[in-house]
Design a protein around this motif. Structure first.
Motif, PDB file in Angstrom:
ATOM      1  N   PRO A  72       0.842  -1.206   0.000  1.00  0.00           N
ATOM      2  CA  PRO A  72       0.000   0.000   0.000  1.00  0.00           C
ATOM      3  C   PRO A  72       0.874   1.253   0.000  1.00  0.00           C
ATOM      4  O   PRO A  72       2.019   1.231   0.457  1.00  0.00           O
ATOM      5  N   ILE A  73       0.316   2.353  -0.490  1.00  0.00           N
ATOM      6  CA  ILE A  73       1.106   3.581  -0.641  1.00  0.00           C
ATOM      7  C   ILE A  73       0.932   4.507   0.567  1.00  0.00           C
ATOM      8  O   ILE A  73       0.859   5.730   0.429  1.00  0.00           O
ATOM      9  N   HIS A  74       0.899   3.931   1.754  1.00  0.00           N
ATOM     10  CA  HIS A  74       0.721   4.744   2.955  1.00  0.00           C
ATOM     11  C   HIS A  74       1.817   5.801   3.084  1.00  0.00           C
ATOM     12  O   HIS A  74       1.555   6.918   3.537  1.00  0.00           O
ATOM     13  N   LEU A  75       3.030   5.449   2.723  1.00  0.00           N
ATOM     14  CA  LEU A  75       4.141   6.398   2.844  1.00  0.00           C
ATOM     15  C   LEU A  75       3.867   7.658   2.029  1.00  0.00           C
ATOM     16  O   LEU A  75       4.086   8.786   2.508  1.00  0.00           O
ATOM     17  N   ILE A  76       3.378   7.492   0.816  1.00  0.00           N
ATOM     18  CA  ILE A  76       3.088   8.641  -0.045  1.00  0.00           C
ATOM     19  C   ILE A  76       1.980   9.498   0.565  1.00  0.00           C
ATOM     20  O   ILE A  76       2.063  10.732   0.584  1.00  0.00           O
TER      21      ILE A  76
END
Length: 343
Positions: free
Chosen positions: A80-84
């Protein structure tokens, strides 16, 4: 302007006209005063929400960086792109104007300890470098190997080592504050002004504090510059693992926990460990215990929220059926603890 009103007190042929003039004058004055008060209140509310002008009252050294955000990040199930999302939440709240007093005094460090295995980190670095001028200014993507460490044979040891490493990088910026944040805890909408307000109040009222806390777990923990070495020492898992007695006790804790996990029919959240295990293995408990060694400034509500509840880096802590937890506006879990000051 108000001189004709002096005639209101004595009869004259023009008394009616003067009374009308006085009435209009008072209406105008009251309206103008009301508008001024309304504008004044609106400006301060906007300042609290957006952080405008907040730092006029903060006793910080202007030529030193104010804040370094240290982001813990790791590969997750299904990437998942949680960091972004988390980075964008900060960048959208931070000043874009170079003349702003904080524009040159804040930065974000995103440290990758996983090399090529962390595809989202590499994607975020390429994406922000291409499309975001704010990210190019504020964000530093750093790759760092964990070297000279004993074997880290459990996730708790790894988490301590990673937190220690990313805060060590943050310390090199010599900022007034370092903020530890996991990559799945974005800033709540309109919360940045509240963060600044709390830090300013803490600086002014509790200079003896070790920092502030505005989220949960190890997230949203602000460390004062002078106390960053102390928390680094507390998180130094390599030093702990070299102590035979400590390692033997830690192995017992991990063994008992693994038995409980194996006996579960589903991957529900792991039960709490005993006090020694909690205080010596979990990086978030170590951080909170350190901050609570002095008066701790906290927000009443969470100012960062959890979006990674379905993709924990610790498999035993949840599966895809996990419900949302730690959301914006939820009560800060430390409000009832001793030595806590709610600002």
């Amino acid at each position: 302007f108000f001189a004709p009103c002096a005639n209101c007190m004595r009869p004259s042929p023009d008394a009616g006209r003067v009374l009308v003039w006085c009435g209009l004058t008072e209406i105008f004055a009251a309206t103008a005063a009301g508008l001024l008060v309304t504008c004044h209140i609106a400006w301060h509310v906007l300042g609290l929400l957006l952080g405008l002008g907040t730092f006029d009252v903060c006793p910080t050294v202007t030529d030193r960086p104010f804040l370094t955000v240290a982001v813990l990040t790791a590969p997750r199930r299904n990437a998942p792109i949680h960091l972004i999302t988390t980075l964008q939440s900060l960048l959208s709240a931070w000043p874009q104007n170079r003349s702003h007093p904080l524009h040159s005094r804040m930065q974000i460090v995103v440290v990758n300890h996983h090399g090529a295995d962390h595809s989202v980190w590499h994607h975020a670095r390429a994406l922000f470098a291409e499309v975001s001028a704010a990210a190019r200014h504020y964000v530093h993507f750093i790759e760092r190997n964990l070297t000279d460490l004993p074997p880290l044979d459990h996730i708790f040891h790894l988490q301590r080592a990673h937190a220690h490493s990313v805060l060590h990088v943050a310390a090199t910026f010599d900022s007034e504050y370092a903020l530890l944040l996991e990559d799945d805890f974005p800033l709540c909408p309109l919360a940045w002004g509240r963060v600044l307000q709390l830090l300013c109040a803490c600086d002014a009222q509790y200079p003896q504090s070790r920092g502030a806390f505005v989220a949960t777990g190890g997230n949203g923990a602000f460390f004062r510059r002078d106390h960053l070495p102390g928390v680094l020492q507390a998180l130094d898992v390599a030093s702990s693992l070299r102590q035979a007695e400590w390692k033997a006790r830690a192995d017992q804790c991990i063994g008992a926990m693994n038995k409980r996990i194996a006996s579960k029919e589903s991957h529900e959240k792991v039960e709490e460990m005993d006090e020694w295990c909690e205080s010596n293995l979990k990086h978030d408990v170590i951080i909170q215990r350190y901050l609570l060694g002095a008066p701790l400034c906290i927000s009443r509500e969470l100012l960062f929220f959890h979006i990674g509840y379905t993709s924990s880096t610790f498999d035993a802590n949840g599966d895809l059926e996990t419900k949302p937890d730690w959301q914006c506006g939820w009560r800060q879990p430390l409000t009832s603890r001793k030595r806590v000051v709610v600002l």
